[in-house]
Design a protein around this motif. Structure first.
Motif, PDB file in Angstrom:
ATOM      1  N   ALA A   1      36.303 -12.995  47.882  1.00 30.46           N
ATOM      2  CA  ALA A   1      35.038 -12.611  48.515  1.00 30.46           C
ATOM      3  C   ALA A   1      33.860 -12.912  47.594  1.00 30.46           C
ATOM      4  N   PHE A   2      34.046 -12.661  46.297  1.00 28.22           N
ATOM      5  CA  PHE A   2      33.012 -12.951  45.300  1.00 28.22           C
ATOM      6  C   PHE A   2      32.700 -14.448  45.269  1.00 28.22           C
ATOM      7  N   LEU A   3      33.744 -15.285  45.258  1.00 30.03           N
ATOM      8  CA  LEU A   3      33.537 -16.732  45.239  1.00 30.03           C
ATOM      9  C   LEU A   3      32.843 -17.223  46.504  1.00 30.03           C
ATOM     10  N   ILE A   4      33.243 -16.684  47.657  1.00 33.05           N
ATOM     11  CA  ILE A   4      32.613 -17.086  48.920  1.00 33.05           C
ATOM     12  C   ILE A   4      31.139 -16.703  48.925  1.00 33.05           C
ATOM     13  N   TYR A   5      30.834 -15.492  48.428  1.00 25.97           N
ATOM     14  CA  TYR A   5      29.448 -15.033  48.392  1.00 25.97           C
ATOM     15  C   TYR A   5      28.592 -15.927  47.504  1.00 25.97           C
ATOM     16  N   TYR A   6      29.085 -16.247  46.297  1.00 24.37           N
ATOM     17  CA  TYR A   6      28.322 -17.093  45.390  1.00 24.37           C
ATOM     18  C   TYR A   6      28.190 -18.507  45.935  1.00 24.37           C
ATOM     19  N   THR A   7      29.251 -19.010  46.568  1.00 31.38           N
ATOM     20  CA  THR A   7      29.177 -20.340  47.169  1.00 31.38           C
ATOM     21  C   THR A   7      28.141 -20.379  48.277  1.00 31.38           C
ATOM     22  N   TYR A   8      28.107 -19.321  49.098  1.00 29.39           N
ATOM     23  CA  TYR A   8      27.113 -19.247  50.164  1.00 29.39           C
ATOM     24  C   TYR A   8      25.699 -19.239  49.591  1.00 29.39           C
ATOM     25  N   ASN A   9      25.464 -18.471  48.532  1.00 28.69           N
ATOM     26  CA  ASN A   9      24.141 -18.421  47.922  1.00 28.69           C
ATOM     27  C   ASN A   9      23.719 -19.768  47.352  1.00 28.69           C
ATOM     28  N   LEU A  10      24.698 -20.543  46.878  1.00 23.96           N
ATOM     29  CA  LEU A  10      24.385 -21.837  46.277  1.00 23.96           C
ATOM     30  C   LEU A  10      24.033 -22.896  47.310  1.00 23.96           C
ATOM     31  N   ILE A  11      24.685 -22.874  48.464  1.00 21.57           N
ATOM     32  CA  ILE A  11      24.520 -23.982  49.411  1.00 21.57           C
ATOM     33  C   ILE A  11      23.625 -23.649  50.590  1.00 21.57           C
ATOM     34  N   LYS A  12      23.248 -22.376  50.763  1.00 22.78           N
ATOM     35  CA  LYS A  12      22.426 -22.038  51.933  1.00 22.78           C
ATOM     36  C   LYS A  12      21.073 -22.740  51.836  1.00 22.78           C
ATOM     37  N   ASN A  13      20.583 -23.189  52.993  1.00 25.32           N
ATOM     38  CA  ASN A  13      19.304 -23.895  53.120  1.00 25.32           C
ATOM     39  C   ASN A  13      19.272 -25.215  52.359  1.00 25.32           C
ATOM     40  N   THR A  14      20.432 -25.822  52.118  1.00 28.94           N
ATOM     41  CA  THR A  14      20.483 -27.125  51.469  1.00 28.94           C
ATOM     42  C   THR A  14      21.304 -28.088  52.314  1.00 28.94           C
ATOM     43  N   MET A  15      21.240 -29.375  51.924  1.00 24.76           N
ATOM     44  CA  MET A  15      22.009 -30.394  52.624  1.00 24.76           C
ATOM     45  C   MET A  15      23.508 -30.213  52.439  1.00 24.76           C
ATOM     46  N   ALA A  16      23.899 -29.417  51.442  1.00 23.85           N
ATOM     47  CA  ALA A  16      25.322 -29.193  51.191  1.00 23.85           C
ATOM     48  C   ALA A  16      25.999 -28.525  52.380  1.00 23.85           C
ATOM     49  N   VAL A  17      25.243 -27.743  53.156  1.00 21.07           N
ATOM     50  CA  VAL A  17      25.817 -27.093  54.338  1.00 21.07           C
ATOM     51  C   VAL A  17      26.285 -28.150  55.333  1.00 21.07           C
ATOM     52  N   ASN A  18      25.458 -29.175  55.564  1.00 21.22           N
ATOM     53  CA  ASN A  18      25.836 -30.251  56.480  1.00 21.22           C
ATOM     54  C   ASN A  18      27.025 -31.045  55.951  1.00 21.22           C
ATOM     55  N   LEU A  19      27.069 -31.264  54.631  1.00 20.62           N
ATOM     56  CA  LEU A  19      28.193 -31.977  54.035  1.00 20.62           C
ATOM     57  C   LEU A  19      29.488 -31.190  54.209  1.00 20.62           C
ATOM     58  N   LEU A  20      29.406 -29.876  53.985  1.00 22.69           N
ATOM     59  CA  LEU A  20      30.582 -29.027  54.137  1.00 22.69           C
ATOM     60  C   LEU A  20      31.053 -29.009  55.584  1.00 22.69           C
ATOM     61  N   LEU A  21      30.114 -28.952  56.522  1.00 24.55           N
ATOM     62  CA  LEU A  21      30.467 -28.975  57.942  1.00 24.55           C
ATOM     63  C   LEU A  21      31.150 -30.288  58.308  1.00 24.55           C
ATOM     64  N   GLY A  22      30.634 -31.400  57.772  1.00 25.78           N
ATOM     65  CA  GLY A  22      31.262 -32.694  58.023  1.00 25.78           C
ATOM     66  C   GLY A  22      32.680 -32.766  57.500  1.00 25.78           C
ATOM     67  N   MET A  23      32.919 -32.190  56.318  1.00 25.83           N
ATOM     68  CA  MET A  23      34.272 -32.194  55.756  1.00 25.83           C
ATOM     69  C   MET A  23      35.209 -31.306  56.575  1.00 25.83           C
ATOM     70  N   LEU A  24      34.718 -30.189  57.085  1.00 26.10           N
ATOM     71  CA  LEU A  24      35.550 -29.329  57.933  1.00 26.10           C
ATOM     72  C   LEU A  24      35.935 -30.043  59.225  1.00 26.10           C
ATOM     73  N   ILE A  25      35.000 -30.814  59.779  1.00 28.21           N
ATOM     74  CA  ILE A  25      35.302 -31.583  60.994  1.00 28.21           C
ATOM     75  C   ILE A  25      36.390 -32.604  60.725  1.00 28.21           C
ATOM     76  N   ILE A  26      36.329 -33.269  59.568  1.00 27.38           N
ATOM     77  CA  ILE A  26      37.357 -34.260  59.208  1.00 27.38           C
ATOM     78  C   ILE A  26      38.717 -33.584  59.052  1.00 27.38           C
ATOM     79  N   ILE A  27      38.750 -32.392  58.447  1.00 33.75           N
ATOM     80  CA  ILE A  27      40.018 -31.668  58.270  1.00 33.75           C
ATOM     81  C   ILE A  27      40.615 -31.294  59.626  1.00 33.75           C
TER      82      ILE A  27
END
Length: 263
Positions: free
Chosen positions: A23-49
């Motif tokens: 939960a700690f890792l997910i929270y910190y990861t969310y804080n790092l990528i929110k409002n950035t292009m990384a969110v779109n990149l992560l979504l694209g990788m989830l679609i590929i999976i």
């Protein structure tokens, strides 16, 4: 370790700790990528999976082979794609460690209190320069880093290596100066470089009135442990960027407290 034994599940203290760490890792990861292009990149990788599981279930051998080749380099691809976020994550951990939080005690033990006291003295000419530039509405971007990264700054900056001076800062950001178009980087109680080209933030939620100075100041604070002081050319107002967040309309008293706290 002993835990709670239910009819269908056994939960140990280790399991609880495991869940809390995730939960700690997910929270910190969310804080790092929110409002950035990384969110779109992560979504694209989830679609590929998801697509990978679908084509595998449908026995689509050609497409499955192509996606398998892509997934085989998945770890390397993640490191390359999310390199700025990984860097920020490690910096975030480093800034919140016990040693960092208690550096004052280490200063007493190893004699660094004189250095910290000297840091406070060197802030005054920076505050005075900001006062002057606010009055004349001279745009400025001053970046403060604890460790000067030659690879990050040297290739896009003019090296200065000078003592911190109010007049020098004013001269650099004077409208017709050849060095005014860019950032000044301060480290080790020196003006290390000027006219630095900094990475712009990917945050698409910023107010439309933010210009390149604000976006560059926020961008460098996202990817490094730097903080940035921005003087608006249009309004003369001072902003303070740290960890991807910006504080607007900062008074000179607040600015001095913030710089003393962070440096």
């Amino acid at each position: 370790m002993k835990g709670f034994d239910f009819d269908f599940l056994t939960i140990t203290v280790t399991d609880v700790m495991d869940i809390l760490f995730v939960a700690f890792l997910i929270y910190y990861t969310y804080n790092l990528i929110k409002n950035t292009m990384a969110v779109n990149l992560l979504l694209g990788m989830l679609i590929i999976i998801v697509l990978w599981f679908v084509v595998d279930a449908l026995n689509m051998r050609l497409l499955s082979a192509i996606i398998n080749k892509f997934m085989s380099v998945g770890i390397i691809a993640l490191i390359v794609i999310f390199q700025p976020e990984i860097r920020r994550f490690l910096l975030l951990i480093g800034k919140n460690t016990f040693l960092q939080k208690n550096r004052a005690w280490w200063g007493y033990l190893f004699g660094s209190r004189d250095i910290e006291r000297d840091n406070l003295v060197r802030i005054k000419p920076i505050i005075d320069a900001c006062k002057s530039m606010k009055k004349s509405r001279t745009g400025a971007l001053i970046v403060f880093v604890k460790f000067y990264d030659d690879q990050l700054f040297a290739n896009s900056c003019e090296m200065i290596e000078s003592k911190i001076s109010k007049r020098l800062l004013e001269s650099i950001f004077q409208k017709y100066s050849p060095l005014h178009d860019g950032a000044v980087v301060i480290a080790e109680n020196k003006i290390k470089s000027a006219s630095c080209i900094l990475p712009l933030t990917d945050n698409d939620k910023l107010p439309p009135q933010f210009g390149l100075r604000h976006r560059a100041g926020i961008g460098i604070s996202e990817t490094t442990d730097a903080v940035a002081v921005i003087v608006s050319e249009e309004t003369g107002e001072i902003a303070y960027a740290k960890q991807g967040r910006v504080r607007m309309n900062v008074s000179f008293g607040e600015l001095e407290k913030l710089l003393n706290k962070d440096f």
